[in-house]
Write a protein that holds these residues in place. Structure first.
Motif, PDB file in Angstrom:
ATOM      1  N   UNK A 162       0.837  -1.209   0.000  1.00  0.00           N
ATOM      2  CA  UNK A 162       0.000   0.000   0.000  1.00  0.00           C
ATOM      3  C   UNK A 162       0.864   1.248   0.000  1.00  0.00           C
ATOM      4  N   UNK A 163       1.946   1.188   0.766  1.00  0.00           N
ATOM      5  CA  UNK A 163       2.831   2.353   0.823  1.00  0.00           C
ATOM      6  C   UNK A 163       3.421   2.642  -0.548  1.00  0.00           C
ATOM      7  N   UNK A 165       1.986   2.109  -3.438  1.00  0.00           N
ATOM      8  CA  UNK A 165       0.944   2.841  -4.173  1.00  0.00           C
ATOM      9  C   UNK A 165       0.933   4.300  -3.745  1.00  0.00           C
ATOM     10  N   UNK A 166       1.057   4.506  -2.448  1.00  0.00           N
ATOM     11  CA  UNK A 166       1.063   5.873  -1.918  1.00  0.00           C
ATOM     12  C   UNK A 166       2.205   6.676  -2.496  1.00  0.00           C
TER      13      UNK A 166
ATOM     14  N   UNK B 294      -7.423   6.914  -0.838  1.00  0.00           N
ATOM     15  CA  UNK B 294      -6.294   7.717  -1.285  1.00  0.00           C
ATOM     16  C   UNK B 294      -5.507   8.203  -0.075  1.00  0.00           C
ATOM     17  N   UNK B 296      -5.524   6.907   2.789  1.00  0.00           N
ATOM     18  CA  UNK B 296      -4.953   5.745   3.461  1.00  0.00           C
ATOM     19  C   UNK B 296      -3.605   5.380   2.835  1.00  0.00           C
ATOM     20  N   UNK B 297      -3.539   5.420   1.510  1.00  0.00           N
ATOM     21  CA  UNK B 297      -2.278   5.114   0.836  1.00  0.00           C
ATOM     22  C   UNK B 297      -1.183   6.103   1.246  1.00  0.00           C
ATOM     23  N   UNK B 298      -1.565   7.379   1.242  1.00  0.00           N
ATOM     24  CA  UNK B 298      -0.568   8.399   1.588  1.00  0.00           C
ATOM     25  C   UNK B 298      -0.100   8.204   3.036  1.00  0.00           C
ATOM     26  N   UNK B 299      -1.068   7.924   3.914  1.00  0.00           N
ATOM     27  CA  UNK B 299      -0.701   7.715   5.316  1.00  0.00           C
ATOM     28  C   UNK B 299       0.239   6.527   5.458  1.00  0.00           C
ATOM     29  N   UNK B 300      -0.053   5.482   4.688  1.00  0.00           N
ATOM     30  CA  UNK B 300       0.798   4.289   4.760  1.00  0.00           C
ATOM     31  C   UNK B 300       2.239   4.633   4.428  1.00  0.00           C
ATOM     32  N   UNK B 301       2.431   5.548   3.464  1.00  0.00           N
ATOM     33  CA  UNK B 301       3.821   5.759   3.070  1.00  0.00           C
ATOM     34  C   UNK B 301       4.546   6.738   3.979  1.00  0.00           C
ATOM     35  N   UNK B 302       3.844   7.545   4.733  1.00  0.00           N
ATOM     36  CA  UNK B 302       4.594   8.418   5.641  1.00  0.00           C
ATOM     37  C   UNK B 302       4.697   7.825   7.049  1.00  0.00           C
TER      38      UNK B 302
END
Lengths: 300, 313
Positions: A162-163, A165-166, B294, B296-302
């Motif tokens: 998921x990250x 994709x982010x 959307x 959620x994805x951004x949160x996952x990466x930070x």
């Protein structure tokens, strides 16, 4: 959210030496339990050492991958990743000699199917197994609760998918890079390789994802350094930059080291394992049957 | 003794045993047919004493003498308000005085002595003892409910017992029938002496145990309550409102341990939504917003990008 998860609390370790110490402990405990009557030399030849255990485990990880590839209905990758994570967690505290990875492996996958909402019935699941299917059914059912106990009932596993994709979304939105989707195939192969390392026990999923993105950017001759320093971290995060670079460097080292191929040694070690494994946990041995019978009698 | 008779049509129980008599507050008896006819409009005067009566004021007469019924009715009404119990008084004398007062009031009302004055007395009492009346009413209601429950339970129990006995009897009968059928069969097929066969079956029949009343049968647990103790089919009368601090909403704060992350409301203006698909109508109907994923994805990466456990150099 990963920062509040049990994964972060219980299953992320400082570095490789921590993991190795745990594995060594498990191995030593098994040897002490079953080898008390042997001399040190006998022990060395009879039991597997940590390294051999590791090879066995690795080989079974690849067997699990091939099994998942052929699985019908087709299985999403995160289910496999979760199963692999369970397997790694399990053998941190248990010896390969005590519980055979062949059995634990399928149980891990079955549990992962449930946890990650990949809906297959046990019958459907077992239909994918070659060999005696009814025996596989009993093995899975016997081991499932035990496995859950061994992973401390921490069933949710966070993955870098998921990250990733982010990050791709973020890069598309905030940078002028042309067609970031070009990176995807590189990212996938990077992450696929990382799955077979201990990376998921050492780093947060977002860090793995970032490493994958940066690695694949360099593969397609793009530079994302300014994205990381200026956009992602910004002014407030600059003090973490050094740590982050170090983390990414370590992940990339892990990635490079994957290559070893152990298939040659596998047959020798498995033969050894067949001799030294704990017969009480071997469903085909008399000792196992005795133990089950005794447990039944006691419970009546 | 005077015959019980309708004041309007003068027919009596003697002449028509099927007549159903009712009475109203004036204590005069009327039969159901006459009530039907005389009170078509819902109200009207009593044919005998001309007191205005309401149709729904008629009650089924239980006693031969209507005045007894009237007294019972009046007593019921008065006791609804005069519902103090002995516990509400400090000493027995006060309580006795109170009981005497009740009897006086009922007597006055029934015999039509000083009605207006008596009613005033009741009103005054009502005003003065409002709280106690309400409290005692609630208490009575609860007691009644408990009684009802007991009765219900007993009913269920006896029903279960009856069923059990019936079942046992049926079983017994079936056994006998089976033995008889066997006898006939063996008489028809066997080659041995018929007398012997009959004799063995006589023994067999005697061997069937006589029904014994079972003592251990317990009715199955029948759930009539929720786990909270509230009954299924009961209007929840006595909901107790818990007094406590009111719920206060506090916005959720995420411990991201990473770089800052845009708010969900900013996603569109920052341009993130350009790169993801739109919701289809079914998803919108289900309340799904692509924005949420959307974010959620951004949160996952930070999240946890600054994780320190790994940062040992």
């Amino acid at each position: 959210m990963f920062p509040t998860s049990t994964q972060k609390k219980n299953w992320i370790f400082k570095d490789e030496s921590d993991l190795n110490a745990l594995r060594e402990d498990a191995n030593q405990q098994f040897i002490n339990r079953f080898g008390s009557h042997m001399s040190p030399e006998e022990r060395n030849t009879f039991f597997l050492d940590v390294n051999e255990e590791h090879i066995i485990q690795k080989c079974h990880e690849y067997i699990l991958r091939d099994f998942c590839h052929k699985f019908q209905p087709p299985m999403p990758k995160y289910v496999f990743a979760t199963a692999l994570n369970y397997l790694k967690r399990f053998y941190l505290y248990n010896s390969v000699m005590d519980y055979h990875p062949k059995e634990i492996m399928v149980t891990c996958l079955f549990l992962a199917c449930k946890v990650d909402e990949f809906n297959v019935s046990l019958a459907q699941f077992v239909a994918n197994i070659k060999g005696n299917q009814s025996r596989a059914t009993t093995v899975i059912l016997n081991n499932e609760l035990f496995l859950m106990e061994q992973v401390k009932y921490n069933l949710k596993v966070h993955h870098p998918f998921k990250a990733i994709e982010g990050f791709l979304l973020d890069i598309k939105t905030r940078t002028r890079m042309s067609d970031p989707e070009r990176m995807r195939s590189h990212i996938d192969s990077f992450i696929d390789k990382l799955l077979f390392t201990d990376a998921c026990l050492l780093f947060a999923p977002s860090q793995l994802a970032l490493a994958a993105v940066l690695h694949s950017a360099s593969q397609i001759k793009e530079n994302l350094d300014s994205y990381v320093t200026d956009l992602l971290l910004g002014d407030t995060g600059s003090e973490h930059l050094k740590d982050l670079i170090e983390v990414v460097r370590r992940i990339r080292i892990l990635h490079v080291r994957v290559a070893d191929d152990h298939t040659k040694e596998l047959s020798r070690i498995s033969k050894k394992l067949d001799k030294c494994r704990n017969q009480e946990n071997n469903p085909f041995s008399d000792k196992y049957k005795d133990r089950i019978q005794e447990a039944l009698n006691n419970s009546m | 003794m005077e015959e019980l008779a309708c004041v309007r049509c003068m027919s009596s129980k003697f002449r028509n045993p099927n007549l159903v008599f009712s009475f109203n507050i004036c204590g005069h008896t009327m039969c159901a047919n006459c009530i039907e006819v005389a009170f078509v409009k819902g109200s009207g005067p009593c044919p005998k004493c001309l007191i205005p009566l309401r149709r729904n004021g008629f009650k089924l007469q239980q006693f031969e003498d209507a005045s007894v019924d009237v007294e019972v009715e009046t007593r019921k009404r008065v006791l609804l308000d005069y519902n103090k119990t002995e516990d509400d008084f400090d000493n027995i004398d006060d309580y006795n005085d109170y009981l005497v007062e009740i009897e006086d009031i009922i007597y006055n009302l029934v015999k039509n002595i000083n009605v207006a004055e008596t009613r005033e007395r009741i009103e005054l009492y009502k005003k003065q003892n409002k709280d106690i009346i309400m409290r005692n009413r609630m208490k009575l209601k609860r007691e009644e409910q408990a009684l009802d429950e007991l009765i219900e339970e007993e009913k269920m129990h006896s029903q279960y017992k009856r069923d059990e006995i019936l079942r046992d009897e049926a079983e017994q009968r079936n056994k006998k029938l089976r033995v008889d059928a066997e006898l006939i069969d063996s008489l028809a097929c066997s080659n041995s002496d018929a007398k012997d066969i009959v004799n063995t079956y006589v023994h067999k029949k005697e061997e069937i145990p006589v029904l014994k009343p079972k003592s251990i049968s317990k009715p199955p647990i029948n759930f009539t309550k929720f786990s909270t103790g509230v009954k299924f089919n009961q209007p929840s009368l006595s909901i107790q409102i818990k007094e406590g601090p009111l719920f206060k909403y506090e916005p959720v704060s995420h411990q991201l341990n990473g770089p800052s992350c845009p708010e969900i409301s900013q996603l569109e203006s920052l341009g993130y939504l350009k790169y993801i698909r739109e919701e289809n109508p079914q998803e919108i109907a289900g309340g799904f917003l692509i924005k949420t994923s959307c974010l959620h994805y951004i949160q996952e990466c930070v999240s946890a990008l600054y994780e320190r456990k790994t940062g040992k150099v």
